[in-house]
Design a protein around this motif. Structure first.
Motif, PDB file in Angstrom:
ATOM      1  N   GLU A 241      -0.627   3.488  -7.226  1.00 42.82           N
ATOM      2  CA  GLU A 241      -1.196   3.611  -5.886  1.00 42.82           C
ATOM      3  C   GLU A 241      -1.743   2.266  -5.415  1.00 42.82           C
ATOM      4  N   LEU A 242      -1.254   1.191  -5.992  1.00 47.91           N
ATOM      5  CA  LEU A 242      -1.734  -0.156  -5.688  1.00 47.91           C
ATOM      6  C   LEU A 242      -1.930  -0.337  -4.188  1.00 47.91           C
ATOM      7  N   ASP A 243      -3.046  -0.889  -3.802  1.00 50.26           N
ATOM      8  CA  ASP A 243      -3.358  -1.171  -2.402  1.00 50.26           C
ATOM      9  C   ASP A 243      -3.994  -2.551  -2.371  1.00 50.26           C
ATOM     10  N   VAL A 244      -3.206  -3.538  -1.959  1.00 53.18           N
ATOM     11  CA  VAL A 244      -3.710  -4.905  -1.993  1.00 53.18           C
ATOM     12  C   VAL A 244      -3.114  -5.710  -0.851  1.00 53.18           C
ATOM     13  N   GLU A 245      -3.944  -6.549  -0.250  1.00 53.08           N
ATOM     14  CA  GLU A 245      -3.436  -7.488   0.750  1.00 53.08           C
ATOM     15  C   GLU A 245      -3.052  -8.766   0.021  1.00 53.08           C
ATOM     16  N   GLN A 246      -1.900  -9.287   0.356  1.00 48.10           N
ATOM     17  CA  GLN A 246      -1.385 -10.484  -0.277  1.00 48.10           C
ATOM     18  C   GLN A 246      -1.384 -11.640   0.719  1.00 48.10           C
ATOM     19  N   GLN A 247      -1.771 -12.804   0.259  1.00 45.09           N
ATOM     20  CA  GLN A 247      -1.631 -14.032   1.028  1.00 45.09           C
ATOM     21  C   GLN A 247      -0.809 -14.981   0.167  1.00 45.09           C
ATOM     22  N   LEU A 248       0.327 -15.392   0.698  1.00 46.05           N
ATOM     23  CA  LEU A 248       1.206 -16.309  -0.017  1.00 46.05           C
ATOM     24  C   LEU A 248       1.165 -17.662   0.668  1.00 46.05           C
TER      25      LEU A 248
ATOM     26  N   ASP B 255      -0.127   6.227  10.438  1.00 41.89           N
ATOM     27  CA  ASP B 255       0.454   5.558  11.604  1.00 41.89           C
ATOM     28  C   ASP B 255       1.948   5.867  11.656  1.00 41.89           C
ATOM     29  N   SER B 256       2.597   5.468  12.743  1.00 47.74           N
ATOM     30  CA  SER B 256       4.002   5.837  12.944  1.00 47.74           C
ATOM     31  C   SER B 256       4.916   5.260  11.871  1.00 47.74           C
ATOM     32  N   THR B 257       4.626   4.063  11.378  1.00 39.23           N
ATOM     33  CA  THR B 257       5.459   3.459  10.335  1.00 39.23           C
ATOM     34  C   THR B 257       5.352   4.264   9.049  1.00 39.23           C
ATOM     35  N   ASP B 258       4.129   4.618   8.660  1.00 37.05           N
ATOM     36  CA  ASP B 258       3.925   5.435   7.455  1.00 37.05           C
ATOM     37  C   ASP B 258       4.585   6.798   7.601  1.00 37.05           C
ATOM     38  N   LEU B 259       4.410   7.424   8.761  1.00 33.61           N
ATOM     39  CA  LEU B 259       4.999   8.744   8.987  1.00 33.61           C
ATOM     40  C   LEU B 259       6.522   8.702   8.899  1.00 33.61           C
ATOM     41  N   ALA B 260       7.124   7.672   9.464  1.00 32.49           N
ATOM     42  CA  ALA B 260       8.588   7.536   9.405  1.00 32.49           C
ATOM     43  C   ALA B 260       9.048   7.310   7.967  1.00 32.49           C
ATOM     44  N   PHE B 261       8.325   6.467   7.237  1.00 29.82           N
ATOM     45  CA  PHE B 261       8.695   6.208   5.845  1.00 29.82           C
ATOM     46  C   PHE B 261       8.592   7.487   5.020  1.00 29.82           C
ATOM     47  N   LEU B 262       7.492   8.223   5.168  1.00 29.50           N
ATOM     48  CA  LEU B 262       7.306   9.461   4.402  1.00 29.50           C
ATOM     49  C   LEU B 262       8.311  10.530   4.786  1.00 29.50           C
ATOM     50  N   ALA B 263       8.734  10.560   6.052  1.00 35.04           N
ATOM     51  CA  ALA B 263       9.755  11.518   6.465  1.00 35.04           C
ATOM     52  C   ALA B 263      11.077  11.217   5.759  1.00 35.04           C
ATOM     53  N   ALA B 264      11.383   9.923   5.611  1.00 41.40           N
ATOM     54  CA  ALA B 264      12.631   9.522   4.952  1.00 41.40           C
ATOM     55  C   ALA B 264      12.526   9.572   3.432  1.00 41.40           C
TER      56      ALA B 264
ATOM     57  N   HIS C 292       0.830  -1.197   0.000  1.00 39.87           N
ATOM     58  CA  HIS C 292       0.000   0.000   0.000  1.00 39.87           C
ATOM     59  C   HIS C 292       0.868   1.252   0.000  1.00 39.87           C
ATOM     60  N   LYS C 293       0.246   2.341  -0.354  1.00 44.75           N
ATOM     61  CA  LYS C 293       0.949   3.623  -0.280  1.00 44.75           C
ATOM     62  C   LYS C 293       0.930   4.112   1.166  1.00 44.75           C
TER      63      LYS C 293
END
Length: 133
Positions: A62-69, A28-37, A22-23
């Protein structure tokens, strides 16, 4: 969804791995940290830059998909043993439609996104070699 580090996976037998592509949206904190970097990834999930027939291109989605492998064979986690799973993405087929290479600048987005979804895989990697042996 619960996220586990590989060394904290509860003992059990697992038949699949689930994750989300997902984009980062800054919710959340993970998204915020990624976007900051990586502020240039705001609003996109995947960016591919390259050349095709000598012409530069940039493809974003902007693909947004849940994957099950599915894990074949199943992954058996026992107490005190940290599993090793190798994930991979086969990007070689992303711009191929019915065996024909597509120009990324004009490629059918629905075909490319389906190819991206199918390109993920994972396997138990007992010897940490990346080959599944």
């Amino acid at each position: 969804a619960q996220v586990f580090a590989l060394d904290t996976v509860p003992p059990a037998t697992y038949s699949e791995i689930s994750f989300e592509v997902h984009k980062a949206e800054g919710t959340d904190s993970t998204d915020l940290a990624f976007l900051a970097a990586h502020p240039d990834f705001a609003g996109i999930c995947i960016r591919i830059r390259g050349t095709f027939n000598g012409q530069a291109f940039e493809y974003t989605t902007e693909l947004d998909v849940e994957q099950q492998l599915m894990l074949m064979p199943q992954l058996v986690v026992t107490q005190g043993i940290s599993p090793n799973v190798t994930g991979f993405v086969d990007v070689g087929g992303w711009f191929v439609n019915n065996g024909v290479l597509m120009d990324p600048a004009s490629a059918d987005r629905s075909v490319v996104e389906e190819n991206i979804k199918r390109s993920f895989g994972a396997f138990e990697d007992r010897d940490h070699s990346g080959s599944g042996d």
